[in-house]
Design a protein around this motif. Structure first.
Motif, PDB file in Angstrom:
ATOM      1  N   ILE A  84       0.748  -1.029   0.084  1.00  0.00           N
ATOM      2  CA  ILE A  84       0.078   0.086  -0.098  1.00  0.00           C
ATOM      3  C   ILE A  84       0.772   1.080  -0.043  1.00  0.00           C
ATOM      4  CG2 ILE A  84      -1.761   1.159   1.406  1.00  0.00           C
ATOM      5  CD1 ILE A  84      -3.155  -1.232   2.391  1.00  0.00           C
ATOM      6  N   ALA A  85       1.769   1.242   0.858  1.00  0.00           N
ATOM      7  CA  ALA A  85       2.848   2.496   0.795  1.00  0.00           C
ATOM      8  C   ALA A  85       3.364   2.764  -0.533  1.00  0.00           C
ATOM      9  CB  ALA A  85       3.982   2.257   1.716  1.00  0.00           C
ATOM     10  N   ASP A  86       3.627   1.848  -1.177  1.00  0.00           N
ATOM     11  CA  ASP A  86       4.241   1.968  -2.575  1.00  0.00           C
ATOM     12  C   ASP A  86       3.293   2.360  -3.499  1.00  0.00           C
ATOM     13  OD1 ASP A  86       6.777   1.069  -1.642  1.00  0.00           O
ATOM     14  OD2 ASP A  86       6.580  -1.035  -2.635  1.00  0.00           O
ATOM     15  N   GLU A  87       2.138   1.875  -3.624  1.00  0.00           N
ATOM     16  CA  GLU A  87       0.913   2.306  -4.433  1.00  0.00           C
ATOM     17  C   GLU A  87       0.724   3.845  -4.009  1.00  0.00           C
ATOM     18  OE1 GLU A  87      -1.559   0.094  -6.794  1.00  0.00           O
ATOM     19  OE2 GLU A  87       0.611   0.519  -6.946  1.00  0.00           O
ATOM     20  N   ALA A  88       0.360   4.141  -2.739  1.00  0.00           N
ATOM     21  CA  ALA A  88       0.168   5.512  -2.454  1.00  0.00           C
ATOM     22  C   ALA A  88       1.391   6.753  -3.045  1.00  0.00           C
ATOM     23  CB  ALA A  88       0.077   5.677  -1.022  1.00  0.00           C
ATOM     24  N   ALA A  89       2.517   6.069  -3.038  1.00  0.00           N
ATOM     25  CA  ALA A  89       3.756   7.000  -3.430  1.00  0.00           C
ATOM     26  C   ALA A  89       3.641   7.193  -4.840  1.00  0.00           C
ATOM     27  CB  ALA A  89       4.963   6.365  -2.754  1.00  0.00           C
ATOM     28  N   ARG A  90       3.508   6.330  -5.751  1.00  0.00           N
ATOM     29  CA  ARG A  90       3.584   6.327  -7.193  1.00  0.00           C
ATOM     30  C   ARG A  90       2.744   7.170  -7.659  1.00  0.00           C
ATOM     31  NH1 ARG A  90      -0.038   4.444 -10.698  1.00  0.00           N
ATOM     32  NH2 ARG A  90      -1.240   2.886  -9.932  1.00  0.00           N
ATOM     33  N   PRO A  91       3.259   7.944  -8.710  1.00  0.00           N
ATOM     34  CA  PRO A  91       2.222   9.112  -9.292  1.00  0.00           C
ATOM     35  C   PRO A  91       1.027   8.431 -10.221  1.00  0.00           C
ATOM     36  CG  PRO A  91       4.255   8.683 -10.670  1.00  0.00           C
ATOM     37  CD  PRO A  91       4.513   8.017  -9.246  1.00  0.00           C
TER      38      PRO A  91
ATOM     39  N   ARG B 188      -4.214   0.453  -4.530  1.00  0.00           N
ATOM     40  CA  ARG B 188      -4.520   0.471  -3.374  1.00  0.00           C
ATOM     41  C   ARG B 188      -3.936   1.405  -2.600  1.00  0.00           C
ATOM     42  NH1 ARG B 188      -3.344  -4.995  -0.840  1.00  0.00           N
ATOM     43  NH2 ARG B 188      -4.405  -4.140   0.928  1.00  0.00           N
ATOM     44  N   GLY B 189      -4.576   2.083  -1.333  1.00  0.00           N
ATOM     45  CA  GLY B 189      -4.054   3.238  -0.766  1.00  0.00           C
ATOM     46  C   GLY B 189      -4.337   4.492  -1.470  1.00  0.00           C
ATOM     47  N   ARG B 190      -4.924   4.865  -2.357  1.00  0.00           N
ATOM     48  CA  ARG B 190      -5.220   6.067  -3.060  1.00  0.00           C
ATOM     49  C   ARG B 190      -6.474   6.077  -3.544  1.00  0.00           C
ATOM     50  NH1 ARG B 190      -1.282   9.096  -6.648  1.00  0.00           N
ATOM     51  NH2 ARG B 190      -2.321  10.768  -5.254  1.00  0.00           N
ATOM     52  N   ARG B 191      -7.734   4.966  -3.152  1.00  0.00           N
ATOM     53  CA  ARG B 191      -8.948   4.886  -3.687  1.00  0.00           C
ATOM     54  C   ARG B 191      -9.885   6.154  -3.215  1.00  0.00           C
ATOM     55  NH1 ARG B 191      -8.412  -0.736  -2.913  1.00  0.00           N
ATOM     56  NH2 ARG B 191      -9.301  -0.571  -0.650  1.00  0.00           N
ATOM     57  N   GLY B 192      -9.712   6.561  -1.945  1.00  0.00           N
ATOM     58  CA  GLY B 192     -10.259   7.920  -1.453  1.00  0.00           C
ATOM     59  C   GLY B 192      -9.899   8.936  -2.538  1.00  0.00           C
ATOM     60  N   PHE B 193      -8.595   9.201  -2.818  1.00  0.00           N
ATOM     61  CA  PHE B 193      -8.422  10.311  -3.675  1.00  0.00           C
ATOM     62  C   PHE B 193      -8.816  10.260  -4.939  1.00  0.00           C
ATOM     63  CE2 PHE B 193      -4.948  12.208  -6.434  1.00  0.00           C
ATOM     64  CZ  PHE B 193      -5.301  13.669  -6.383  1.00  0.00           C
ATOM     65  N   TYR B 194      -8.711   9.019  -5.660  1.00  0.00           N
ATOM     66  CA  TYR B 194      -9.093   8.821  -7.007  1.00  0.00           C
ATOM     67  C   TYR B 194     -10.635   8.978  -6.944  1.00  0.00           C
ATOM     68  CZ  TYR B 194      -4.749   7.155  -8.759  1.00  0.00           C
ATOM     69  OH  TYR B 194      -3.445   7.125  -9.502  1.00  0.00           O
ATOM     70  N   THR B 195     -11.540   8.177  -6.179  1.00  0.00           N
ATOM     71  CA  THR B 195     -12.999   8.423  -6.243  1.00  0.00           C
ATOM     72  C   THR B 195     -13.313   9.751  -6.015  1.00  0.00           C
ATOM     73  OG1 THR B 195     -12.965   7.407  -4.135  1.00  0.00           O
ATOM     74  CG2 THR B 195     -13.122   5.832  -5.932  1.00  0.00           C
ATOM     75  N   ALA B 196     -12.657  10.434  -5.086  1.00  0.00           N
ATOM     76  CA  ALA B 196     -13.065  11.832  -4.780  1.00  0.00           C
ATOM     77  C   ALA B 196     -13.161  12.828  -5.984  1.00  0.00           C
ATOM     78  CB  ALA B 196     -11.986  12.597  -3.885  1.00  0.00           C
ATOM     79  N   PHE B 197     -12.669  12.475  -7.060  1.00  0.00           N
ATOM     80  CA  PHE B 197     -12.681  13.338  -8.438  1.00  0.00           C
ATOM     81  C   PHE B 197     -14.108  12.827  -8.791  1.00  0.00           C
ATOM     82  CE2 PHE B 197      -8.164  13.036  -8.499  1.00  0.00           C
ATOM     83  CZ  PHE B 197      -7.738  14.330  -9.157  1.00  0.00           C
ATOM     84  N   ILE B 198     -14.766  11.722  -8.537  1.00  0.00           N
ATOM     85  CA  ILE B 198     -16.117  11.657  -9.031  1.00  0.00           C
ATOM     86  C   ILE B 198     -17.196  12.422  -8.122  1.00  0.00           C
ATOM     87  CG2 ILE B 198     -17.949   9.833  -9.170  1.00  0.00           C
ATOM     88  CD1 ILE B 198     -16.193   9.511 -11.120  1.00  0.00           C
ATOM     89  N   GLN B 199     -16.609  12.753  -6.824  1.00  0.00           N
ATOM     90  CA  GLN B 199     -17.398  13.404  -5.855  1.00  0.00           C
ATOM     91  C   GLN B 199     -17.519  14.991  -6.341  1.00  0.00           C
ATOM     92  OE1 GLN B 199     -18.239  10.173  -5.165  1.00  0.00           O
ATOM     93  NE2 GLN B 199     -18.864  10.912  -3.326  1.00  0.00           N
ATOM     94  N   THR B 200     -16.522  15.316  -6.942  1.00  0.00           N
ATOM     95  CA  THR B 200     -16.422  16.826  -7.361  1.00  0.00           C
ATOM     96  C   THR B 200     -17.493  17.019  -8.433  1.00  0.00           C
ATOM     97  OG1 THR B 200     -14.773  16.469  -9.220  1.00  0.00           O
ATOM     98  CG2 THR B 200     -14.192  17.070  -6.926  1.00  0.00           C
ATOM     99  N   THR B 201     -17.919  15.963  -9.129  1.00  0.00           N
ATOM    100  CA  THR B 201     -18.790  16.092 -10.133  1.00  0.00           C
ATOM    101  C   THR B 201     -20.165  16.604  -9.846  1.00  0.00           C
ATOM    102  OG1 THR B 201     -19.662  13.797 -10.360  1.00  0.00           O
ATOM    103  CG2 THR B 201     -17.740  14.120 -11.677  1.00  0.00           C
ATOM    104  N   ALA B 202     -20.588  16.305  -8.780  1.00  0.00           N
ATOM    105  CA  ALA B 202     -21.907  16.974  -8.311  1.00  0.00           C
ATOM    106  C   ALA B 202     -21.688  18.276  -8.262  1.00  0.00           C
ATOM    107  CB  ALA B 202     -22.558  16.099  -7.188  1.00  0.00           C
ATOM    108  N   THR B 203     -20.889  18.630  -7.427  1.00  0.00           N
ATOM    109  CA  THR B 203     -20.659  20.143  -7.172  1.00  0.00           C
ATOM    110  C   THR B 203     -20.310  21.119  -8.674  1.00  0.00           C
ATOM    111  OG1 THR B 203     -20.063  20.082  -4.949  1.00  0.00           O
ATOM    112  CG2 THR B 203     -19.402  22.154  -5.934  1.00  0.00           C
ATOM    113  N   LEU B 204     -19.406  20.210  -9.387  1.00  0.00           N
ATOM    114  CA  LEU B 204     -19.148  21.089 -10.726  1.00  0.00           C
ATOM    115  C   LEU B 204     -20.277  21.072 -11.689  1.00  0.00           C
ATOM    116  CD1 LEU B 204     -15.504  19.452 -11.184  1.00  0.00           C
ATOM    117  CD2 LEU B 204     -16.246  21.722 -10.411  1.00  0.00           C
ATOM    118  N   GLY B 205     -21.190  20.087 -11.522  1.00  0.00           N
ATOM    119  CA  GLY B 205     -22.504  19.954 -12.681  1.00  0.00           C
ATOM    120  C   GLY B 205     -23.232  21.122 -11.970  1.00  0.00           C
ATOM    121  N   LEU B 206     -23.538  21.492 -10.662  1.00  0.00           N
ATOM    122  CA  LEU B 206     -24.281  22.471 -10.052  1.00  0.00           C
ATOM    123  C   LEU B 206     -23.812  23.529 -10.391  1.00  0.00           C
ATOM    124  CD1 LEU B 206     -26.540  23.798  -8.523  1.00  0.00           C
ATOM    125  CD2 LEU B 206     -25.116  23.417  -6.546  1.00  0.00           C
TER     126      LEU B 206
END
Length: 595
Positions: free
Chosen positions: A9-16, A161-179
């Motif tokens: 997980i640490a390696d996954e979170a660190a990679r770009p 792994r270790g970055r799902r919260g960050f990646y899926t947060a882009f989907i969460q912005t879509t509701a506000t950006l759509g508004l």
């Protein structure tokens, strides 16, 4: 990286982020922004649409009906989650995306073509207009019910792994950006149409006439019609997407579910997690979200009498300033967990809604705030004469004297209390010691005059926050969106931004939390239903419910008890029953992860 490869997980979170992952997020997010744009147009234009399609009813009742039609789209979202969630788990994420965007885009375009109640009433079938509007709203809700879960699952199954919260947060912005996109299109259209076309005189059924701005008369249709362009872009984007690697691997291994609905909700070992997700995560997230965005906008316009242009600009700035919070809290949830952020946001919001909305009143309409503190208004009425003005089927017109009195005071944003009067007596409104009998021919005029004399401001009061525009200036008015540098406007934007930050706190990590609760074979179905029951029912009904609570009690803040109670209940249930999921391996095909 091959699917199934074990990487620390640490390696996954660190990679770009790889180019392929960026493309997945961009493709999913852009299509979802456009879909939310379609859905939010109605919410942003609810007052105008109510006047167009519910003109047969009094103004107070019309507002409730308009909000209920808005809520209808949310009410059917769980059914869309069932239909499209099943397709997504059986057929695939990509093709389900295409179907949902087509349904959403076409139904939104047709709203822009729909004749109004007045137009249809000329042919004796005025009722067809609101019924058709309701049907289109339900189609939108069905499509959106299948949209979100697919987008969240698709991105999460591509994320390291270790970055799902960050990646899926882009989907969460879509509701506000759509508004935000819908608000900007509305502002641009409103300025252009009102500058270049003449006002429209309309005649009501009782023979009275009124003058509407061209935008309120017909220009509101343009943002709906523009959605056909966005639909074309969205379909093109989604045709470029590849199927989720987790879904492809599951299909190759033959481990997919043949009956995702019965497996997800007919077996208690899976169904209980859907129930815990709903009551312990999503319900509180939903009411905090809708309070911070939709009810705040409705409160500004309907309660505080801020004009539509100004309210939209102030909300838009708060969205611009606060949207980065989605990515911040999504990333933070990868480090400290989903639960503390979501449940903490529910608690903080519940504890501060009252002071924030009171501060919003004091800043946006200071004369109204002062009048509420200094003027005593009492409704004396027979309790049997008073109705709860919440009527989803439109069969009542609330003509009792108590209802007339309360509706008038609610429209004027008056805080009042109710005292019981003898059975059979007509309602009386007492303002600063003077009585006014409801039902009298001059009742509304006399009450309005008494309220003005007591300090209640008219909608034209110069103290109400306003970004002044002049129709003669045309599109140069658009530059007025940066006319925010006064103490009053910056204070309001600051309050609204705090509300948006609450939204980002509870909503940023929610997609990752839901994806991680369920196995791949039933993930689309399992996470979609609790999400859309929570947001569609608990959240979607918030504006109409809160407005009816305000009208019933005579307290403009009383409607806030609805989100406060639900948010606190979610915090308690989530703390007890919902596990932390940030470190789970979501590539599990045969059963849910060990709990």
């Amino acid at each position: 990286m091959a699917v199934g490869t074990t990487v620390p997980i640490a390696d996954e979170a660190a990679r770009p982020m790889s180019a392929g992952e960026k493309k997945v997020i961009l493709a999913s997010s852009l299509g979802t922004v456009f879909e939310w744009y379609d859905f939010y147009l109605y919410g942003s234009l609810a007052a105008i649409i109510g006047a167009q399609f519910f003109s047969a009813y009094p103004e107070a009742t019309r507002n409730v009906f308009a909000l209920l039609a808005f809520a209808a789209g949310f009410l059917v979202r769980p059914f869309g989650a069932l239909v499209f969630g099943r397709l997504g788990d059986m057929v695939g994420r990509k093709y389900t995306f295409l179907v949902t965007i087509l349904i959403m885009g076409v139904s939104t375009f047709v709203v822009g073509l729909l004749p109004s109640y007045a137009t249809m009433n000329e042919y004796g079938v005025g009722w067809v207009a609101p019924v058709a509007l309701l049907a289109l709203r339900m189609l939108q809700g069905l499509a959106l019910g299948g949209e979100y879960g697919g987008a969240a699952v698709y991105v999460a199954e591509h994320a390291p792994r270790g970055r799902r919260g960050f990646y899926t947060a882009f989907i969460q912005t879509t509701a506000t950006l759509g508004l935000l996109l819908s608000l900007m299109v509305i502002l641009f259209t409103q300025i252009y149409v009102n500058a270049n076309y003449a006002p429209v005189v309309v005649t009501a059924a009782d023979g009275t006439t009124s003058t509407l701005t061209p935008f309120a008369s017909w220009g509101w249709r343009i943002p709906f019609l523009v959605s056909i362009v966005l639909l074309g872009i969205s379909v093109w984007i989604r045709l470029q997407m590849q199927e989720s690697p987790a879904f492809k691997k599951m299909k190759e291994e033959g481990t997919g579910s043949k009956a995702p609905l019965s497996e997800a909700f007919g077996q208690w070992r899976n169904a209980k997690w859907a129930l815990f997700a709903l009551l312990g995560l999503v319900a509180g997230q939903a009411v905090v979200w809708y309070t911070g965005q939709f009810y705040a906008l409705f409160f500004l316009q309907t309660i505080l009498k801020v004009d539509q242009f100004t309210a939209n600009v102030l909300i838009a700035w708060s969205l611009i300033l606060g949207t980065g919070g989605f990515l911040f809290f999504g990333s933070l949830s990868d480090r400290i967990g989903r639960k503390p952020i979501i449940l903490g946001g529910c608690v903080i919001a519940a504890l501060t809604f009252f002071p924030l909305f009171k501060a919003l009143t004091a800043a946006a309409n200071p004369a109204l705030y002062a009048a509420q503190q200094n003027t005593q208004v009492v409704v004396k009425a027979d309790p049997a004469d008073c109705s709860f003005q919440f009527n989803p089927v439109g069969t009542a017109k609330f003509t009792n004297t108590c209802d007339i009195a309360k509706a008038l005071l609610a429209r004027s944003a008056v805080n009042y209390r109710t005292e019981d009067a003898p059975a059979g007596s007509k309602a009386i409104v007492n303002i600063a010691g003077k009585d006014f009998a409801a039902g009298e021919p001059t009742f509304a005029k006399d009450v309005s005059a008494a309220l003005t004399a007591s300090g209640y401001p008219a909608a034209t009061d110069p103290g109400i926050v306003k970004i002044a525009i002049d129709p003669k200036d045309g599109l140069s008015n658009f530059a007025k969106v940066i006319d925010i540098f006064s103490a009053q406007k910056l204070t309001i934007i600051g309050i609204l931004t705090i509300l948006v930050l609450y939204v980002t706190m509870v909503y940023g990590p929610i997609a990752a939390a839901l994806v991680e609760l369920f196995p791949t074979r039933i993930r689309y179905t399992s996470m979609s239903l609790p999400y859309h029951i929570g947001n569609g029912w608990f959240g979607g009904l918030l504006p109409a419910t809160a407005f009816a609570m305000v009208a019933q009690t005579g307290d403009i803040y009383f409607g806030l008890w609805y989100p406060i109670v639900i948010a606190l209940a979610t915090a308690v249930i989530g703390a007890i029953f919902v596990p932390e999921t940030k470190d789970r391996d979501i590539f599990t095909y045969d059963d849910a992860p060990a709990r």
